[in-house]
Enzyme design. Sequence first.
Site, PDB file in Angstrom:
ATOM      1  N   ASP A  64      14.924  62.117 -21.125  1.00 53.20           N
ATOM      2  CA  ASP A  64      16.657  62.505 -21.602  1.00 53.20           C
ATOM      3  C   ASP A  64      17.311  61.771 -22.364  1.00 53.20           C
ATOM      4  OD1 ASP A  64      16.133  60.339 -19.564  1.00 53.20           O
ATOM      5  OD2 ASP A  64      18.065  61.006 -18.174  1.00 53.20           O
ATOM      6  N   LYS A 122      21.801  54.114 -19.429  1.00 53.54           N
ATOM      7  CA  LYS A 122      20.686  52.806 -20.163  1.00 53.54           C
ATOM      8  C   LYS A 122      20.395  53.950 -20.817  1.00 53.54           C
ATOM      9  CE  LYS A 122      16.780  54.820 -17.278  1.00 53.54           C
ATOM     10  NZ  LYS A 122      17.448  54.674 -16.332  1.00 53.54           N
ATOM     11  N   ASP A 127      17.173  58.355 -22.876  1.00 50.11           N
ATOM     12  CA  ASP A 127      18.043  57.146 -22.250  1.00 50.11           C
ATOM     13  C   ASP A 127      16.546  55.991 -22.169  1.00 50.11           C
ATOM     14  OD1 ASP A 127      16.094  58.027 -19.256  1.00 50.11           O
ATOM     15  OD2 ASP A 127      17.942  57.734 -18.629  1.00 50.11           O
ATOM     16  N   ARG A 128      15.627  56.194 -22.142  1.00 50.62           N
ATOM     17  CA  ARG A 128      14.370  55.368 -22.108  1.00 50.62           C
ATOM     18  C   ARG A 128      14.223  54.979 -23.778  1.00 50.62           C
ATOM     19  NH1 ARG A 128      11.288  55.325 -17.127  1.00 50.62           N
ATOM     20  NH2 ARG A 128      12.880  56.041 -15.159  1.00 50.62           N
ATOM     21  N   SER A 134      14.733  63.724 -16.088  1.00 54.26           N
ATOM     22  CA  SER A 134      14.421  62.053 -17.357  1.00 54.26           C
ATOM     23  C   SER A 134      12.793  62.289 -17.635  1.00 54.26           C
ATOM     24  CB  SER A 134      14.715  60.788 -16.538  1.00 54.26           C
ATOM     25  OG  SER A 134      14.301  59.655 -16.991  1.00 54.26           O
ATOM     26  N   HIS A 135      12.244  61.403 -17.031  1.00 49.53           N
ATOM     27  CA  HIS A 135      10.778  61.303 -17.999  1.00 49.53           C
ATOM     28  C   HIS A 135       9.686  62.034 -17.598  1.00 49.53           C
ATOM     29  CE1 HIS A 135      11.050  58.618 -14.723  1.00 49.53           C
ATOM     30  NE2 HIS A 135       9.865  58.149 -14.091  1.00 49.53           N
ATOM     31  N   ASP A 142      12.173  59.254 -24.638  1.00 49.12           N
ATOM     32  CA  ASP A 142      12.170  59.765 -23.083  1.00 49.12           C
ATOM     33  C   ASP A 142      12.536  61.685 -23.022  1.00 49.12           C
ATOM     34  OD1 ASP A 142      14.010  59.036 -21.862  1.00 49.12           O
ATOM     35  OD2 ASP A 142      13.657  59.246 -20.088  1.00 49.12           O
TER      36      ASP A 142
END
Length: 543
Positions: A279, A376, A281-282, A113-114, A277
Amino acid sequence: MTIQTIKTTPFAGQRPGTSGLRKKVTEFQQPGYLENFVQAIFHTLGDCGGRTLVVGGDGRYFNRQAIQTILRIAAANGVARILVGQGGILSTPALSCIVRKRGAFGGIVLSASHNPGGPDGDFGIKYNIENGGPAPEKITDAIYAHTQTLSEYRISDAPDTDLDRIGRARIEDMDVEVIDPVADYAGLMGELFDFDAIRALFASGFRMRFDGMHAVSGPYARAILEGLLGAPTGTVINGEPLEDFGGHHPDPNPVNAAQLIAIMASNDAPDFGAASDGDGDRNMIVGRGIAVTPSDSLAIIAAHATLAPGYRAGIKGIARSMPTSTAPDRVAQALRIPCYETPTGWKYFGNLMDAGLVTLCGEESYGTGSNHIREKDGVWAVLFWLNLLAATGKPVETLVREHWARYGRNFYSRHDYEAVETSAAEGLMEHLRAQLPSLTGQQFDQFNVDFADDFVYTDPVDQSVATKQGIRIVMTDGSRIVFRLSGTGTEGATIRLYLERYQADKAGHDVPAQEALAGLAAIADRLAELHQRTGRSAPTVTT
């Protein structure tokens, strides 16, 4: 090609967290480490005959090598068909979309992710179930149990698959289809939002900057914003996914997306700014001179949801993670719909969406989404805002201030203390838990404690119970102090402190957020002995 059975021994510490298994790249590169975890997934899934799996990741370092390993193990375990994003790329929301649209039985997401990437950075892997969402604990617990007892894994000795060419290949008896990573997702976005109105907005001279942070959302933003919607070339910056994210931290907040914040604060600022971000999703939403908090973004989207074609029938409910501010609750109350408070982790929203109880979901860590998928979705949130701007003709700041004027302002901030020694972080939480029974009724400066607890969640759908989900200290005026340990880091522990203070009076809305929250921050430090126990004089990151 032949299928080989390789003897192995278990690795310690392969328990998936909130977002799967995250470790340093060097741990994943150990011989057998990734193979063991992937084989544990297939042990948990059982018979894969006739089934389709989706695989892709955010393009970070080790992504391509991991995909080749997964393909060979999947073939050896009887998977009938695998869909993989071209170049090994699939954003997390796109993978969820494809699992749902193509009727797959699940997907494997390769991302941290982030978290930072590169040879010395982080890597992650998680399994998503057939609804497109993260696996629930009963599945992740089973995967972990298998990692502890594995004695062998099965793998084909097939050569690498060409991931850069769209088309079909075969490994053993398994079909591999390399697909366009954007097409299915972009098609879904076109069903949810008024693309004609957004095209007209850009045609009118509306200017935007989307910061892809050299992460996975860049190709999606370019294809949709600059391709389908006609935004000028250059609207998307840092749009090329890089294995190390350009050496930056791909977390869309005012600290790590400082370039975008500077652009939006300049004299010649565009009308609208956004970032996503690692991946995809943010999201972060920015107007000229104003960054919108994730909680306010969810609340504003909910209040204006019917302006988007996919939500014109209205929304059934809202769900937010417990640390997220109560701003969405006020909108839900006005709309006379429920607002559910869940633990942190998108998997907790899945049951609510599958049961038809909620339409919109959000969490404080810049995650917003809806029941269109089960993750998300950063680009979705950006498109929702573009739809609102096109439909209302109002700039971001006006929408935010009008929202505060109607519902009040929830001053909100998150203070992260990263890479704290695990024993010190756990000691801090235990110190707080010991005080909980005596806090109710106490007065701290101008605040009176209404109640204090360690959040427990009972799922209204399956009645499962999640305990120790964060310590809440809630004041009689609705102000809150929340402490929790994050499960997304790979070194030590991350202590997250959340501060929230409600201000109904419009005259008080222009106070700087950290100034408005300073009194609560001092109380939090006093109760938790935060600086003393962490050895830190200030948070690592304040957002």
